[in-house]
Design an enzyme around this catalytic site. Sequence first.
Site, PDB file in Angstrom:
ATOM      1  N   CYS A  60      65.292  61.685 -53.765  1.00  0.00           N
ATOM      2  CA  CYS A  60      65.267  60.241 -53.346  1.00  0.00           C
ATOM      3  C   CYS A  60      64.553  59.298 -54.296  1.00  0.00           C
ATOM      4  CB  CYS A  60      64.461  60.146 -51.941  1.00  0.00           C
ATOM      5  SG  CYS A  60      64.481  61.436 -50.731  1.00  0.00           S
ATOM      6  N   HIS A 109      61.401  54.252 -52.773  1.00  0.00           N
ATOM      7  CA  HIS A 109      60.716  55.211 -51.875  1.00  0.00           C
ATOM      8  C   HIS A 109      59.364  54.911 -51.698  1.00  0.00           C
ATOM      9  CE1 HIS A 109      60.826  59.599 -50.786  1.00  0.00           C
ATOM     10  NE2 HIS A 109      59.219  59.328 -51.037  1.00  0.00           N
TER      11      HIS A 109
HETATM   12 CA   LIG Z   1      66.885  61.259 -50.049  1.00  0.00          CA
END
Ligand SMILES: [Ca+2]
Length: 469
Positions: A60, A109
């Site tokens: 991510c 993130h």
């Molecule tokens: Ca992800």
Amino acid sequence: MVAPILSMAAVHTNILLIIVDDLRPELGCYGHEYIISPHIDELAKEGMVFDRAYCNVPICMPSRVSLLTSLRADRMMTRTKQLGRKFITLPKYLKDHGYTTISNGKVFHHFDDRKEDWSKPPWRSVPIYHGEMPWATYNTYGLWQNEESGKLINPKTGFGPFFDSADVPDSAYQDGKVANKTIEDLKRFAESDKPFFLACGFWRPHLPFNAPKKYWDLYDPEKLQLADNRFRPDNLPELCKNSPEMFEYAGIDGFPDDDAFHRKALHGYYASVSYVDAQVGKVLAALKKNGLAENTIVVLIGDHGWLLGEHNFWGKHNTLQKALHAPLIIRAPAYPGGNHSPALVEFLDIYPTLIDLAGLDMPDHAEGRSFTTLLDHPATPWKDALLFFWNKRATGIEAIAIKTDRYLYTEWYSQGEVLDCMLFDHDLDPEENVNIAGNPEMRSTINHLSQQMKALLESSSYRRRGKSD
Ligand SMILES: [Ca+2]
């Protein structure tokens, strides 16, 4: 008769970026008709589906850092400040050019990464992020809605089960809240005199597979098609590993490979996809209802791929095809819809493409290349090869991979030495069941791919870092 005054939002191209966490290209519009994804499929009918889009880092944080800066990043570059190069992010660039920029849900993130890029502080329904405390620990934020699953805790991690299916409304879980906030923003934008860049980051189908019961009920678990290659590929290097992420959740013993586990995991992932699809539908309906659809570019992506039981692997965190390959759909005003492009494109390219579509000058630092041409001419010969990075924290071992039309090739490095390599032939072995890097007849192909990889590295501002990093 007085002519209506056109607002800035009506004459400039707005951008809606929908990031779906851990969504792999297993959707109706990618030919998987058993997946119930009508709203994403509808968007696909009006836009361009990129059949071979790839993230640049299969996890991510750096995937998003790379996407939003158009710079190559490795696994350790989890925040933009770690890139170590000059850049201006996509939202900042647009903000500087008169856009209102909004971040809802999981975009960067870490929601404190690049706060200054946004016109308002990044919005999340709860203060979830990786930081002082893992976000799923002890159900702090009510991620699990079933009373029983809230009590089932993995003592090593504090996490609850890997799925939840409470009979609750959409807004009880995170993504319903993200959709509602995004819809409120769209209503405001309809009244605004400025163009907008609205980034909407949905959490599912990232683990845990928590979705309202009605989305689980869309699937008969007995009819789900389990992976038919639940074995480790022949000759797979030890350095190519399964992700441990799923096993941080409660109620999983070891690394199970029984049908019941596979079936439950598939069911949870698919229910989560359908849950997110419904939220995407609400957001796209609001775009239309507020009269913004005609002047808004819509981009929908997953942030990387996901293995769903193939090779009995679960998740991302490696350079297998299924961890790298991700969905990408773009609907742009004045471009034809309903097509698929077979071109190799990478997430680095999305930032320059959006800048191009918005009619702005390209920022100097961007390493990607605008693929606007493909929106008109989807079969235009395009990139020969894409480049990927993966590293395991603290080991100093780095995997660098290259995808060409036919092959996916990985080399693992430590201190400049190649430790091992892996080659799959996607024409002959699309499911990657046999690593053929050791075949003597592949030697010249490997040499060529290795040279191509080095050339791509040389052409990038990315510089490999030492073990101490
Ligand atoms: Ca992800």
